[in-house]
Design an enzyme around this catalytic site. Structure first.
Site, PDB file in Angstrom:
ATOM      1  N   LYS A 142      -3.608  35.248 -24.917  1.00 60.26           N
ATOM      2  CA  LYS A 142      -3.846  36.465 -24.126  1.00 60.26           C
ATOM      3  C   LYS A 142      -4.954  37.261 -24.816  1.00 60.26           C
ATOM      4  CE  LYS A 142       0.626  36.849 -21.957  1.00 60.26           C
ATOM      5  NZ  LYS A 142       0.900  35.429 -22.212  1.00 60.26           N
ATOM      6  N   ASP A 163      -4.695  33.093 -20.658  1.00 54.78           N
ATOM      7  CA  ASP A 163      -3.664  33.573 -19.733  1.00 54.78           C
ATOM      8  C   ASP A 163      -4.214  34.789 -18.991  1.00 54.78           C
ATOM      9  OD1 ASP A 163      -1.787  31.725 -20.627  1.00 54.78           O
ATOM     10  OD2 ASP A 163      -0.689  33.155 -21.867  1.00 54.78           O
ATOM     11  N   MET A 164      -3.617  35.089 -17.830  1.00 55.65           N
ATOM     12  CA  MET A 164      -4.036  36.298 -17.105  1.00 55.65           C
ATOM     13  C   MET A 164      -2.961  37.367 -17.246  1.00 55.65           C
ATOM     14  SD  MET A 164      -6.463  37.717 -15.542  1.00 55.65           S
ATOM     15  CE  MET A 164      -7.631  36.553 -14.850  1.00 55.65           C
ATOM     16  N   GLN A 213      -3.895  34.410 -10.256  1.00 51.87           N
ATOM     17  CA  GLN A 213      -2.558  34.791  -9.772  1.00 51.87           C
ATOM     18  C   GLN A 213      -2.580  34.875  -8.241  1.00 51.87           C
ATOM     19  OE1 GLN A 213      -3.117  38.264 -12.075  1.00 51.87           O
ATOM     20  NE2 GLN A 213      -1.523  37.778 -13.574  1.00 51.87           N
ATOM     21  N   ARG A 231      -5.648  27.505 -13.885  1.00 54.63           N
ATOM     22  CA  ARG A 231      -4.185  27.409 -13.725  1.00 54.63           C
ATOM     23  C   ARG A 231      -3.823  28.399 -12.627  1.00 54.63           C
ATOM     24  NH1 ARG A 231      -1.245  30.204 -18.312  1.00 54.63           N
ATOM     25  NH2 ARG A 231      -1.432  28.298 -19.521  1.00 54.63           N
ATOM     26  N   THR A 267       4.244  26.522 -11.545  1.00 55.16           N
ATOM     27  CA  THR A 267       5.336  27.088 -10.752  1.00 55.16           C
ATOM     28  C   THR A 267       6.611  26.282 -10.984  1.00 55.16           C
ATOM     29  OG1 THR A 267       6.073  27.729  -8.538  1.00 55.16           O
ATOM     30  CG2 THR A 267       4.792  25.703  -8.673  1.00 55.16           C
ATOM     31  N   HIS A 268       7.764  26.961 -10.772  1.00 56.87           N
ATOM     32  CA  HIS A 268       9.054  26.248 -10.782  1.00 56.87           C
ATOM     33  C   HIS A 268       9.637  26.208  -9.374  1.00 56.87           C
ATOM     34  CE1 HIS A 268       8.436  28.685 -14.437  1.00 56.87           C
ATOM     35  NE2 HIS A 268       8.669  27.550 -15.028  1.00 56.87           N
ATOM     36  N   ARG A 320       9.683  39.657 -19.115  1.00 55.97           N
ATOM     37  CA  ARG A 320       9.124  39.152 -17.850  1.00 55.97           C
ATOM     38  C   ARG A 320       9.999  38.033 -17.280  1.00 55.97           C
ATOM     39  NH1 ARG A 320       4.233  40.258 -20.491  1.00 55.97           N
ATOM     40  NH2 ARG A 320       3.896  38.140 -21.224  1.00 55.97           N
ATOM     41  N   ARG A 321      10.549  37.183 -18.178  1.00 58.57           N
ATOM     42  CA  ARG A 321      11.413  36.095 -17.695  1.00 58.57           C
ATOM     43  C   ARG A 321      12.705  36.658 -17.110  1.00 58.57           C
ATOM     44  NH1 ARG A 321       7.124  34.484 -19.087  1.00 58.57           N
ATOM     45  NH2 ARG A 321       6.836  34.963 -16.905  1.00 58.57           N
TER      46      ARG A 321
END
Ligand code: FDA
Length: 281
Positions: free
Chosen positions: A74, A108-109, A137, A158, A200-201, A262-263
């Site tokens: 980051k 990362d964004m 995103q 990504r 993605t999941h 965040r998770r």
């Protein structure tokens, strides 16, 4: 007492060596890895220098340990908020070391205050280093235009939904519309992009991508699925078994709280999972 046990499901450990151990295990299951030293928004130059030194060491240790892993960072961890030229110098040093090993670095964004600054930094760094990629995103209204420009450079992207709370002027708020935009962007990138990372999941998106690449005869070597360490592990294994490329994002380090938050925010069930572990400890 370290509270890491709360985040252990999502974080490989506090030390690089734990992360390398996890990376080795994932490699044995046929998965590639992207290592991330947790941390963001450093407050002073010394902390930015420390992050740089650690990331340089990460590339050395990846090569020594012989693991299949690249690195994700980051920019606010490398001083973006303090001084942009300081940040540019730090990331350039990391990229030099990555290049010595023919390895790759992903930016990362972060949240929207950093979108343009991250892309500007990406384009600046890309002039001298082609072993760098960035993240788009799908929830942001601006992302299609960003992809147009990135594709002109054949930049490696990504694609994710987006993990930050953003206002309705900047980001789509409803999941069905975010998904629809994700698929639209993914289709474009699978056709015109350069080795897309499908982060993605979400089964709807995963199945949508599988169906699209099958229908368009797009090679499975021209993209990879990407998932976070500790999330949907059986789905990760199933994708590998079906012959898709899969990369697992493996974070480690002591600064795990914002990532962990965040998770939790993404899924209410995780809060119960954590509370259960807290009371068991
Ligand atoms: P969604 O949240 O709908 O999840 C689909 C299913 O996956 C859920 O039903 C659940 O089963 C499971 N799941 C998802 N999240 C879970 C969680 N936290 N705990 C347990 N189960 C969960 N974002 C960003 O803004 N900038 C970035 O640089 C990145 N980088 C990144 C890299 C990689 C490899 C991944 C996979 C994701 C990111 N993200 C990110 C995060 C991304 O934007 C997004 O917030 C999450 O991936 C969650 O969205 P999904 O598409 O997975 O769907």
């Amino acid at each position: 007492m370290s509270l890491l046990f709360l985040a252990k499901r999502f974080v490989a450990g506090e030390e690089l060596e734990s992360a390398l151990r996890v990376a080795g295990q994932l490699n044995q299951s046929g998965m590639s890895v992207s290592l991330n030293l947790l941390g963001e928004h450093v407050a002073n130059r010394e902390d930015a220098f420390r992050s740089t030194a650690e990331y340089i060491q990460v590339y050395d240790r990846i090569a020594e340990a012989g693991v299949d892993s690249n690195v994700s960072i980051k920019l606010t961890q490398l001083g973006l908020n303090i001084d942009e030229s300081l940040c540019f110098d730090q990331v350039s040093k990391i990229l030099e070391r990555a290049r010595e090993y023919q390895n790759f670095l992903r930016l990362d964004m972060e949240g929207t205050p950093y979108t343009q600054r991250t892309l500007d930094m990406f384009y600046r760094l890309f002039q001298g280093h082609k072993n760098i990629g960035v993240v788009i995103q799908a929830y942001l209204f601006r992302s299609e235009a960003d992809i147009d420009r990135l594709n002109q450079f054949q930049a490696r992207i990504r694609l994710c939904k987006g993990a930050y709370k953003e206002p309705p002027e900047l980001a789509i708020q409803k999941m069905p519309q975010i998904r629809a935009n994700y698929m639209r962007l993914a289709r474009r990138l699978l056709k015109d992009g350069n080795y897309l990372g499908i982060a993605t999941h979400d089964d709807i998106l995963i199945n949508g991508v599988k169906e699209f690449v099958g229908r368009e005869s797009i090679s499975r070597d021209s993209f990879e699925f990407q998932m976070l360490y500790g999330i949907r592990t059986p789905t990760q294994a199933a994708l590998v078994k079906e012959g898709y490329r899969l990369r697992v994002y493996v974070p480690y380090g002591t600064q795990w709280l914002p990532y962990f938050y965040r998770r939790l925010r993404e899924r209410k069930e995780n809060i119960w999972f954590v509370l259960r572990n807290l009371f068991r400890a």
